[in-house]
Design a protein around this motif. Structure first.
Motif, PDB file in Angstrom:
ATOM      1  N   CYS B 328      48.359  18.150  25.180  1.00  0.00           N
ATOM      2  CA  CYS B 328      49.458  18.908  24.553  1.00  0.00           C
ATOM      3  C   CYS B 328      49.213  20.420  24.651  1.00  0.00           C
ATOM      4  O   CYS B 328      48.188  20.923  24.179  1.00  0.00           O
ATOM      5  N   PRO B 329      50.151  21.164  25.235  1.00  0.00           N
ATOM      6  CA  PRO B 329      49.954  22.608  25.352  1.00  0.00           C
ATOM      7  C   PRO B 329      50.015  23.328  24.000  1.00  0.00           C
ATOM      8  O   PRO B 329      49.425  24.399  23.845  1.00  0.00           O
ATOM      9  N   VAL B 330      50.709  22.740  23.048  1.00  0.00           N
ATOM     10  CA  VAL B 330      50.743  23.339  21.709  1.00  0.00           C
ATOM     11  C   VAL B 330      49.398  23.123  21.023  1.00  0.00           C
ATOM     12  O   VAL B 330      48.761  24.069  20.544  1.00  0.00           O
ATOM     13  N   TYR B 331      48.943  21.868  21.013  1.00  0.00           N
ATOM     14  CA  TYR B 331      47.659  21.563  20.386  1.00  0.00           C
ATOM     15  C   TYR B 331      46.537  22.388  21.003  1.00  0.00           C
ATOM     16  O   TYR B 331      45.669  22.902  20.299  1.00  0.00           O
ATOM     17  N   GLU B 332      46.569  22.509  22.320  1.00  0.00           N
ATOM     18  CA  GLU B 332      45.490  23.229  23.005  1.00  0.00           C
ATOM     19  C   GLU B 332      45.365  24.655  22.481  1.00  0.00           C
ATOM     20  O   GLU B 332      44.281  25.234  22.490  1.00  0.00           O
ATOM     21  N   ARG B 333      46.462  25.215  22.046  1.00  0.00           N
ATOM     22  CA  ARG B 333      46.427  26.612  21.612  1.00  0.00           C
ATOM     23  C   ARG B 333      46.280  26.792  20.106  1.00  0.00           C
ATOM     24  O   ARG B 333      45.696  27.768  19.648  1.00  0.00           O
TER      25      ARG B 333
END
Lengths: 271, 553
Positions: B328-333
Motif C-alpha cells: 500500500c502506497p499510503v501505508y508505506e508513507r
C-alpha cells in the motif's frame, strides 16, 4: 462504426485538447466519432466519496446521453472503470429496477487504448512525436480495467519517440480523486515520489491515460519548475509528422511517407 | 506498558505527523520495499497462484455461509479432544475468561504467542489490571512491548523501528522486564536476536500459563494451527501446563485438507517464504505431552456485524498476511499508527470501521477515506478481498450515517449536492463551464506550463483550495470547453483546415491536428509548409496542445 466520445467532465472543462486529440486520432483511423451533447459526468467523484444518492441523477443522464451509441470511448481509465464497475452499484442503490436494466443494456465502454488495440486492432496509429517520454500507467487503467501493455505498445510504435522506463511505474501517483484533498499531505508525499521517479528518467514529457492523475503529478512538476510537462496519451497519438514539401532539402533527411496507420486500413471503418 | 490507540486523531491529522517522521519514512520504505520484492518473487514462481487464490476465497466463503454449523462442529471436536470451549461476545467477556483461567491457576504471569485477536481485545491491559504480567515472546512484539510502543504492522509490529532503535530499547528496557541485555550489545541482527532469545528463554521455562491465538481452527478435527517464524510460538504451545487460545470465529476451516491451500497462500503472501518455518498444529490434550489443560475462547467482538454486511463480509476471509499493507502506497508513507487500530493498512481501513461501526467517531469514520483506491491491495490479497470495493461501500455508509444524524449538512454534503445538481444536466454543466472558462481566460495570462497539454497553471491559492495548491500548481479552466468547441465547430468540421489547403484528408496528419486543435490560422500554416526544421517539431507536435488554448481568444 460510430462511437460516442465520452470526453469526461474533467477533460470537458479543463483539458479539451485531449478530447480534440481523440477526435483527430479516431477520424484518422476511419472511425465516425459523435459527441452526445447531453453527457456530463459519470458520477465517480460522488461514488468514491460515498455520495451514492447524488450519483443517481448523473447515472440517469449518462444512460440517456449515450443510449444511441454502438460503443463508448473514453480517454480515461478511471472514468471507463467507473462506468464498467460502479454504475450497477449506483443503479441498485436507486431502488429503480428500470435503472438497473438501463445499466445492463448500456453500450460497451472502452478506454481509448482498449478501443484502439482490441476493437480497431492497431498499435501503430501513424503518430510522430520526437520527444523523450516516460509513461505512467494509472491505477484504474492498470488494475481496474487491466489494460496491460496496450498503452506502451501504442507508444512504442510512435515515430521519433524516445521512451524511457519509469521506475516504480505501477505505484499510485497519489491523486485518488477527493483523496487528493481529504488526505492532501499523504497525496502529496506519494506524488512527490512519483515526480522524483519521473525526473530520474530524464524525460521531457510524462504521458498517461488519465488527465486527473496528470493534473496532480503535473501540478507538482510545475511547482518544482522541473522542466517536465505532462501530456495525455491521446495527444501524443494524435500528432503526426508534417509533410515537408521539399524544395532545397534534396540531400538531407528523406521525406517520410505520409503517416498512415499500418496494420489497419486508413479509412472506411476498419472493423 | 499500556500504550493504547484510544483517543487517536483522525487519519489525516495522524498521517501528517507520521509523514514528517523521517526515520519512520526511511524504515518503512526499506522494509515494505524488501518484503514486497520477496513476495512478488515467490508468488511469481507458482503457476496456479490465481487458482489458489480462488480456492482460498471459496473455502472462506463457504465457512462464512455456514458459520454456525462449522462453529458448533468445531466446539464438538475440541471438546472431544479434551479442550474446554468458551464463547465470548465481546472483548470484555473474552478478557474476563482469560483472566479467570490465569487466576484459577494463581498465575502471576503468562507468556504469549503473537496474536492479533488478543491485541484487538486489549488482553495484556486486562491481565495487567488483574496484576498478571503478559510477556510477548515474538521478537517484534517484544520490541514493541519493551519500548512501551504500539504495533504498526500485522505481521511485523515493530516495522517502524530500525536496528539502532531496537538496540537502544533492549539496552534500556530488558533489565526492567527480566534478564538484561548483555553489555556491549551491538545493532547486529544476530546479536539482537541472541539477546532476545536469552531474555525470553527464562520466561518460557518459568511460565505456567500461555496465551495464543490461532491462524486456523479445523472444525472436522478440532485442530488449532499457529504459523510463526521464530519458534517462540512452539515454546509457548508446548512448555506451559495451561494453554488458552483466543480465536476469532472467522478462523474456522471445514477440513484438515483446507489447510493445504491456506498454508501455501499464507507464507508466500506474508513473509515472502515458500514454506512457513514453524507451523504448530494441535488437537486438544495429549496425556503426558504438552499442556495438560487447554481452553479455546471463540471470539465474536463485532464479527457477526461484519458478517451481516453483504459487501463487507468478504473482509472476514482475511488470513492476516499483511500483503496489502506491504504494497500500500499510503501505508508505506504513513506507517501503521496513523490508522489508530491494531489493524492498520488497507485491511484495517475496512475491518476496523466494520468491527467498531461507523457514524460514532471521527477517527473511525476517517479510515475508509485513507486510500487512493489504487487497487494494489486487491491485487495481492491471497483470498481476493476486493478492498477498494469495500472502502467505497463503507464511505457510503459513513455519508449515510452522517446524513441521518441530526444537525446541519456538512460543507462536503452541500458541495456534493450542488455538483450533483449541476452535473445532472448538460445545460447546467455547459453554463458552469462558460463561467469557469471566463475565469480561465482571465487567469491565462499568469502561470507556467505544467498541466496536461502544457497548459498554464496557477500557483498558491487561499482558503480550502490551499489543500491542493500548497504544493501543486492548479490547472486553469479552458477558455472554451470541449462541449462549446464541438458546438461551435461542429466537431471540428467547420473550421477544420487552414484556408487554401487541399483537403487531402487522411494523409495529412499535421493538418488534421492543426485544424482540430487550433481552428486553423497562421499556426496551421507554419506546421504545413515553409519552415523546414523548427516548424516540423513545433507546429506538428508540441504546439497543438498549447495553442488549442488560444483558440477561443
Amino acid at each position: 462504426m460510430t462511437v460516442g466520445l465520452m470526453v469526461t467532465c474533467i477533460n470537458d472543462a479543463l483539458f479539451p485538447d485531449t478530447g480534440k486529440a481523440v477526435v483527430t486520432l479516431l477520424r484518422r483511423l476511419g472511425v465516425e466519432v459523435t459527441f452526445p451533447a447531453a453527457q456530463t459526468c459519470c458520477g465517480q467523484p460522488m461514488v468514491n466519496t460515498g455520495y451514492l444518492d447524488e450519483a443517481v441523477p448523473l447515472l440517469r443522464n449518462h444512460l440517456d446521453a449515450f443510449a444511441g451509441c454502438e460503443a463508448i470511448v473514453a480517454p480515461s481509465g478511471s472514468c471507463a472503470g467507473s462506468v464498467r464497475h460502479q454504475h450497477r452499484l449506483v443503479a441498485e442503490r436507486s431502488g429503480d429496477p428500470g435503472l438497473v436494466r438501463g445499466v445492463e443494456a448500456a453500450p460497451p465502454v472502452y478506454e481509448l487504448t482498449e478501443y484502439l488495440v482490441d476493437v480497431l486492432g492497431v498499435t501503430d496509429v501513424g503518430a510522430y512525436f520526437p520527444h523523450r517520454v516516460t509513461y505512467h500507467p494509472t491505477c484504474h487503467s492498470l488494475r481496474m480495467l487491466g489494460v496491460g501493455d496496450r498503452p506502451l505498445s501504442l507508444l512504442r510504435a510512435v515515430r521519433g519517440i524516445r521512451l524511457e522506463e519509469l521506475p516504480g511505474a505501477d505505484e499510485c501517483c497519489g491523486f485518488g480523486g477527493t483523496f487528493a484533498m481529504k488526505n492532501a499531505e499523504t497525496s502529496i508525499a506519494m506524488g512527490n515520489d512519483k515526480a522524483r521517479h519521473v525526473r530520474s528518467t530524464g524525460a521531457e514529457v510524462l504521458v498517461a491515460g488519465d488527465n486527473s492523475c496528470l493534473m496532480h503529478v503535473g501540478g507538482l512538476l510545475s511547482r518544482q519548475r522541473s522542466g517536465v510537462r505532462v501530456m495525455h496519451l491521446a495527444e501524443v497519438l494524435a500528432q503526426t509528422e508534417p509533410v515537408v514539401h521539399s524544395v532545397t532539402s534534396a540531400g538531407s533527411a528523406p521525406t517520410r511517407e505520409p503517416a498512415s496507420p499500418s496494420g489497419a486500413p486508413t479509412a472506411g471503418g476498419s472493423q | 506498558m499500556t500504550a493504547t490507540f484510544v483517543g487517536m486523531p483522525a487519519f489525516p491529522t495522524a498521517a501528517k505527523a507520521a509523514l514528517a517522521d523521517t526515520q519512520l519514512r526511511r524504515n518503512l520504505a526499506h522494509a515494505t520495499g524488501t518484503i514486497r520484492t520477496k513476495r512478488a518473487g515467490v508468488v511469481g514462481e507458482v503457476d496456479d497462484w490465481e487458482e489458489l487464490r480462488l480456492a482460498g476465497a471459496a473455502i472462506k466463503d463457504r465457512v462464512l455461509r455456514h458459520l454456525p454449523h462449522y462453529l458448533e462442529q468445531l466446539e464438538t471436536s475440541l471438546q472431544a479432544a479434551g479442550a474446554t470451549v468458551h464463547w465470548a461476545r465481546d472483548a470484555d467477556e473474552a478478557n474476563q475468561i482469560v483472566v479467570g483461567i490465569a487466576q484459577e491457576h494463581e498465575a502471576r504471569e503468562v507468556v504469549k504467542v503473537k496474536s492479533m485477536a488478543t491485541q484487538e481485545i486489549g488482553l495484556n491491559e486486562a491481565l495487567e489490571a488483574a496484576g498478571i504480567d503478559a510477556w510477548e515472546t515474538d521478537l517484534a512484539e517484544l520490541i514493541v512491548q519493551l519500548g512501551d510502543d504500539l504495533p504498526s504492522h500485522i505481521l511485523v509490529p515493530a516495522i517502524h523501528r530500525n536496528r539502532a532503535e531496537i538496540r537502544e530499547i533492549f539496552l534500556r528496557e530488558m533489565g526492567t522486564a527480566g534478564r538484561a541485555a548483555p553489555e556491549g550489545l551491538t545493532d547486529e541482527p544476530r546479536q539482537l536476536a541472541a539477546a532476545a532469545r536469552a531474555h525470553l528463554r527464562e520466561k518460557f521455562l518459568r511460565a505456567k500459563v500461555a496465551v495464543s491465538g490461532a491462524n486456523f481452527a479445523v472444525a472436522e478435527t478440532g485442530t488449532l494451527t499457529v504459523v510463526e517464524s521464530e519458534g517462540n510460538g512452539r515454546m509457548c504451545l508446548t512448555l506451559p501446563e495451561v494453554l488458552v487460545s483466543v480465536v476469532g470465529i472467522e478462523k474456522v476451516l471445514p477440513t484438515f485438507q483446507d489447510l493445504d491451500v491456506m498454508l501455501q497462500l499464507l507464507p508466500r503472501s506474508s513473509t515472502g517464504e515458500r514454506m512457513n518455518p514453524y507451523t504448530s498444529t494441535w488437537s486438544g490434550v495429549t496425556p503426558g505431552d504438552g499442556p495438560q489443560e487447554m481452553h479455546v475462547v471463540l471470539l465474536d467482538n463485532g464479527r457477526t456485524n461484519v458478517l451481516a454486511d453483504e459487501v463487507g463480509r468478504q473482509a472476514l476471509r482475511c488470513i492476516r498476511c499483511s500483503a496489502c499493507l506491504n504494497v500500500c502506497p499510503v501505508y508505506e508513507r504513513t506507517g501503521g499508527h496513523a490508522y489508530g487500530s491494531v489493524y492498520p493498512g488497507p485491511i484495517g481501513a475496512i475491518l476496523t470501521p466494520m468491527l467498531r461501526g461507523v457514524g460514532h467517531d471521527a477517527q473511525t469514520d476517517s479510515l475508509p477515506y485513507a486510500s487512493s483506491l489504487c487497487g494494489a491491495c486487491f491485487e495481492v490479497c491471497p483470498v481476493r478481498i476486493d478492498i477498494p470495493e469495500v472502502l467505497v461501500h463503507l464511505r457510503s455508509e459513513v455519508v449515510d450515517a452522517h446524513k441521518a444524524a441530526p444537525g446541519l449538512p456538512s460543507v462536503q454534503d452541500m458541495a456534493m449536492k450542488a455538483a450533483s445538481w449541476t452535473l445532472s444536466s448538460s445545460a447546467r454543466t455547459g453554463a458552469a463551464e462558460k463561467l469557469s472558462g471566463l475565469g480561465g481566460r482571465l487567469l491565462n495570462r499568469f502561470g507556467g506550463h505544467g498541466a496536461p497539454g502544457g497548459a498554464p497553471m496557477l500557483g498558491a491559492l487561499p482558503g480550502p483550495a490551499s489543500a491542493w495548491a500548497d504544493s501543486r500548481d492548479v490547472p486553469i479552466p479552458a477558455p472554451e470547453s470541449f462541449r462549446a468547441w464541438w458546438g461551435r465547430t461542429d466537431g471540428g468540421r467547420r473550421d477544420a483546415a487552414p484556408p487554401g489547403h487541399a483537403q487531402g484528408g487522411p494523409t495529412q496528419g499535421g493538418t488534421a491536428q492543426g485544424g482540430t486543435a487550433q481552428g486553423g490560422t497562421a499556426q496551421g500554416g507554419t506546421a504545413q509548409g515553409g519552415t523546414a526544421q523548427g516548424g516540423t517539431t513545433q507546429g506538428g507536435t508540441t504546439q497543438g496542445g498549447t495553442d488549442g488554448r488560444g483558440a477561443g481568444r
